[in-house]
Design an enzyme around this catalytic site. Structure first.
Site, PDB file in Angstrom:
ATOM      1  N   ARG A  99      37.615  48.272  37.724  1.00 29.65           N
ATOM      2  CA  ARG A  99      38.793  47.237  38.338  1.00 29.65           C
ATOM      3  C   ARG A  99      38.227  46.574  36.936  1.00 29.65           C
ATOM      4  NH1 ARG A  99      33.707  45.010  41.440  1.00 29.65           N
ATOM      5  NH2 ARG A  99      32.327  46.735  40.970  1.00 29.65           N
TER       6      ARG A  99
ATOM      7  N   LEU B  87      40.757  45.363  35.618  1.00 25.69           N
ATOM      8  CA  LEU B  87      42.543  44.195  35.441  1.00 25.69           C
ATOM      9  C   LEU B  87      41.039  42.493  36.674  1.00 25.69           C
ATOM     10  CD1 LEU B  87      45.592  43.301  36.048  1.00 25.69           C
ATOM     11  CD2 LEU B  87      46.041  43.842  38.056  1.00 25.69           C
TER      12      LEU B  87
ATOM     13  N   LYS C 121      47.526  40.415  56.183  1.00 24.96           N
ATOM     14  CA  LYS C 121      47.474  42.301  56.209  1.00 24.96           C
ATOM     15  C   LYS C 121      49.169  42.937  56.593  1.00 24.96           C
ATOM     16  CE  LYS C 121      42.714  42.156  56.069  1.00 24.96           C
ATOM     17  NZ  LYS C 121      42.267  42.578  58.330  1.00 24.96           N
TER      18      LYS C 121
ATOM     19  N   GLY D 240      29.499  33.181  57.740  1.00 22.18           N
ATOM     20  CA  GLY D 240      28.760  33.045  57.973  1.00 22.18           C
ATOM     21  C   GLY D 240      28.049  33.580  55.994  1.00 22.18           C
TER      22      GLY D 240
ATOM     23  N   CYS E 111      37.622  43.450  45.518  1.00 20.97           N
ATOM     24  CA  CYS E 111      37.768  45.013  46.065  1.00 20.97           C
ATOM     25  C   CYS E 111      36.686  45.223  47.161  1.00 20.97           C
ATOM     26  CB  CYS E 111      37.483  45.300  45.180  1.00 20.97           C
ATOM     27  SG  CYS E 111      39.122  45.115  42.972  1.00 20.97           S
TER      28      CYS E 111
ATOM     29  N   TRP F 216      37.481  49.914  58.143  1.00 19.10           N
ATOM     30  CA  TRP F 216      37.131  49.709  56.535  1.00 19.10           C
ATOM     31  C   TRP F 216      36.273  50.691  55.953  1.00 19.10           C
ATOM     32  CZ3 TRP F 216      35.765  43.369  56.568  1.00 19.10           C
ATOM     33  CH2 TRP F 216      37.075  42.982  56.712  1.00 19.10           C
TER      34      TRP F 216
ATOM     35  N   GLU G 225      41.283  32.658  61.250  1.00 21.98           N
ATOM     36  CA  GLU G 225      42.007  32.623  59.990  1.00 21.98           C
ATOM     37  C   GLU G 225      43.185  31.300  60.230  1.00 21.98           C
ATOM     38  OE1 GLU G 225      44.531  32.008  57.614  1.00 21.98           O
ATOM     39  OE2 GLU G 225      45.044  34.034  58.883  1.00 21.98           O
TER      40      GLU G 225
ATOM     41  N   HIS H  22      39.881  31.340  50.376  1.00 16.85           N
ATOM     42  CA  HIS H  22      40.373  32.337  49.710  1.00 16.85           C
ATOM     43  C   HIS H  22      41.063  31.408  48.257  1.00 16.85           C
ATOM     44  CE1 HIS H  22      39.931  34.989  52.911  1.00 16.85           C
ATOM     45  NE2 HIS H  22      39.477  35.825  51.824  1.00 16.85           N
TER      46      HIS H  22
END
Length: 757
Positions: free
Chosen positions: A15, A17, A114, A433, A517, A562, A667, A696
């Site tokens: 990771r 980046l 998505k 949450g 990630c 997921w 959202e 975000h």
């Protein structure tokens, strides 16, 4: 046969980046230093692919944030609110991706959705009537030249023109067809530039071809390419599809003057049938997606060779390809030092899939494929028993009947009971949450994992952070509280660790969006609850406040979506096994005094088939019941919440209502609350909390901004059904953003209450 991949992970094996980008956002490194990290990653990826013997190596599959966003900047499709900030090119790009709030201005990020049926998120291009599509960027050409300087003539990869227009959001009167001419001209210029640079192949990604297409869509697709292709010169054009089959436009696709067609034989239900029925055009190369780019199990060579053998009846020009970009799997098994070999030998991450492609190339070149060592090894692996069965769980799933999925009494009666029980104010405020996972929390978790912090010390630390979080929420004035989830590493991995049948990786990171990630667990066997998962922390948190405390769970469909799923049983069977376990947890929470329980189904839409004809039988007929089973046994006074994010919900809104939750949070902020009209049109009965601000983005929304959002909601949703909340969990944000944002949210809700009186 030659070999190819559609794309490769760009986050770096560890990771790199992500960490470099976050340092850049904090102004700890310069743009030049960020670019240096990016170049190291690209060089490493290029070297791996070159050494593996891969014939078609992609370039421009690297991105600092998102490939679709890269294409928007390439084509001048950047809203003026970003370009007018006067920022550097890189910072303008990140402003569109993350939003910007500073001395140059205050802008929200582009919408995020998505990516088809995956957990990757793309930035939605935004076109208005003043947008002029034209080639202005240089990134694909620079990365092609960079690889060429390294001794590799790559296959540049660019989001296809049709897909770009289908994914875009139109803010004026002009629609996709109105931009087709400019877009085609820009793509023609792209091909001309690659001609000048000496490229042999250019890959245009067109995943939108595997979705339902109308006659108008097909006409648009064909017309765009008929305008693009005359200017291709010596460059060969590959139209690459993935995530399904091209049943609506197969013949039109084959009829275009393109040189290669990429088809998905992993997820494409009808792909092989289309080729068998219609044949494959001579003079074109078939890039056959037979190595699954979305799952981590080793390829079954027997099955793959059968598919290739079928295809050879129609063409002798076949390239062995991945089914989609390897962006959706982890980078390498080399860093999985703790995973036992008896498990690891069944897995193939991106680097291992390169090796599989090399082996398939060798096997298909042999006169006796079944006698090659690679083939024998693979068949021996697949002959081994792999899964851990649980007959008790299987019998429970088999015994489920229709009444097990029905909660009584019905919603309207429950709503009255719950209004009386909780006596919440109008526009009750809550969060989704999680609270910020600070460096201190991550450090403590890491120390505990390494054995440097004792169980008792770690538990005391989490108790302290939970108490601080509750005190903060009470100070801010939120109506329904959460415990902050400081004990959790991830909303799926945490639950998987409490379930039998799961395996956990050490470094199997996959990009979800931008710098975010995730590390999906692996479904290895039958699933059952090994122990209570959340009761201890929810009960502790509730003991610290008189306000309602939400018990926080992840739903069965999201846990499955997921995870890396098994391939030897159906997704339905696996989802119901998980639902059994989550139901046990829900009932335990209720028995321990938790009166509001949130069961997140953030990924409900994610695995919805891309073809409407497949929605019910292949997905909704088991996904909705799996959620309903989780809560069908609770008392009417127990309030069940759920949460969903970053997807298109309009076309399944009635199915969402049929989940029979008491409150659903969506959202909505990045999409300008467009879901409100959908809720109104469908007489949505469930109480709702459309997110009033985007978590975000690092922006802090003002009280006035949130009041405007609440005002839009009040116009379309009955006040007594409306909740006020952010649009997602807060774990990725810092306290310096979270606290003022929530204070503004609470103040906006209070003022809205007063105005409603």
């Amino acid at each position: 046969m030659q070999t190819s991949i559609i794309g490769y992970p760009r986050i770096g094996d560890l990771r790199e980046l992500k960490f470099a980008s976050e340092k850049y956002f904090r102004r700890e490194i310069t743009a030049a230093e960020l670019e240096k990290t990016a170049k190291v990653i690209r060089s490493h990826n290029l070297d791996l692919q070159k050494k593996s013997g891969l014939d078609f190596i992609p370039s421009n599959d690297f991105s600092f944030y998102d490939g679709v966003l890269d294409t928007a900047f390439l084509l001048n499709a950047v809203p003026e609110r970003y370009t007018s900030l006067g920022l550097s090119k890189l910072d303008t790009y990140f402003a569109a991706a993350r939003g910007y709030q500073g001395e140059k201005g205050d802008v929200k990020a582009l919408a995020m959705k998505k990516w088809y049926n995956t957990n990757y998120h793309y930035m939605v291009p935004e076109l208005d009537d003043s947008t002029e599509i034209k080639l202005v960027g240089t990134k694909p050409f620079e990365l092609f030249s960079e690889a060429l300087a390294g001794g590799v003539k790559t296959k540049p990869v660019i989001t296809g023109a049709y897909t770009f227009l289908k994914l875009a959001r139109y803010k004026g009167k002009r629609k996709a067809a109105d931009f087709a001419g400019q877009t085609a001209a820009a793509y023609s210029d792209i091909l001309k530039k690659f001609n000048e640079l000496g490229a042999e192949w250019v890959q245009f990604d067109e995943p939108s071809l595997v979705t339902d297409m109308t006659a108008e869509d097909i006409k648009l697709f064909v017309s765009i390419y008929e305008k693009i292709l005359p200017g291709k010169g010596a460059v060969k054009v590959l139209v690459q599809t993935y995530f399904g089959d091209v049943r609506d436009c197969y013949n039109e696709l084959c009829g275009l003057d393109i040189d290669g067609i990429g088809l998905d034989f992993a997820e494409g239900k009808k792909t092989l049938g289309l080729v068998n029925k219609n044949g494959f055009p001579k003079g074109k190369t078939l890039f056959a997606g037979v190595v699954n780019g979305k799952n981590i199990w080793r390829n079954n060579y027997v099955s793959t060779l059968c598919t290739l053998s079928e295809l050879e009846k129609h063409t002798d020009d076949i390239v062995i390809n991945t089914s989609c970009s390897l962006l959706h799997v982890p980078c390498t098994l080399a860093n999985e030092t703790k995973l036992e070999e008896r498990y690891k030998k069944h897995f193939a991450y991106a680097e291992e899939k390169l090796a599989e492609l090399a082996e398939l190339k060798k096997i298909t070149a042999s006169q006796c494929p079944a006698e090659t060592e690679e083939y024998r090894r693979n068949t021996a692996l697949y002959s081994e028993p792999r899964t851990a069965g649980n007959e008790i769980v299987r019998k429970k799933v088999a015994a489920l009947t229709d009444k097990d999925f029905v909660r009584l009494p019905e919603f309207a009666e429950r709503e009255k009971i719950q209004k009386a029980r909780f006596n919440l104010p109008l526009f009750p405020t809550t969060t989704i949450g999680s609270f910020p996972q600070t460096a201190e929390i991550k450090s403590a978790r890491n120390a505990h994992r390494k054995g440097e912090m004792s169980d008792s010390d770690y538990e005391f630390f989490i108790e302290k952070k939970t108490a601080e979080c509750i005190a903060l929420q009470e100070e801010i004035g939120l109506d329904v509280l959460v415990h902050g989830e400081f004990e959790r590493n991830d909303m799926v991995e945490y639950f998987g660790e409490c379930l039998d049948g799961y395996l956990f990786t050490e470094k199997a990171w996959v990009q979800s969006y931008g710098t975010r990630c995730v590390k999906p667990p692996v479904v290895w066997g039958d699933i059952s609850r090994a122990k209570p998962m959340t009761v201890r922390w929810s009960v502790y948190a509730q003991s610290l406040t008189d306000k309602p405390m939400k018990g926080m769970l992840t739903g069965p469909v999201t846990i499955l979506n997921w995870s890396f799923p098994r391939e030897d049983i159906s997704l339905r069977e696996c989802a119901l096994q998980i639902a059994l376990a989550i139901r046990e947890e829900v009932l335990d929470l209720e028995a321990n005094g938790i009166s509001i329980i949130q069961v997140d189904e953030a990924a409900l839409r994610e695995k919805l088939p891309l073809r409407r004809a497949d929605w019910r039988e292949d997905y909704l007929d088991w996904a909705i019941p799996a959620f309903r089973y989780v809560h069908s046994g609770v008392k009417p006074e127990t309030q069940i919440h759920t949460h969903m994010c970053y997807s298109e919900f309009a076309d399944i809104i009635r199915d969402i209502d049929d989940m029979d939750a008491d409150v659903i949070t969506f959202e909505a902020s990045r999409s300008d609350l467009t879901i409100l009209d959908v809720l109104k049109e469908n007489n949505f009965r469930t109480e709702v909390g459309p997110g009033v601000y985007d978590i975000h983005s690092p922006r802090v929304p003002s009280k006035e901004e949130i009041k405007v959002a609440i005002g839009k909601m009040r116009e379309r949703i009955p006040a007594e059904k409306l909740w006020v909340n952010p649009d997602c969990g807060l774990k990725t944000r810092g306290n310096e953003e979270t606290v003022p944002s929530l204070k503004n949210l609470v103040e906006a809700a209070k003022e809205a209450r007063n105005e409603n009186c």
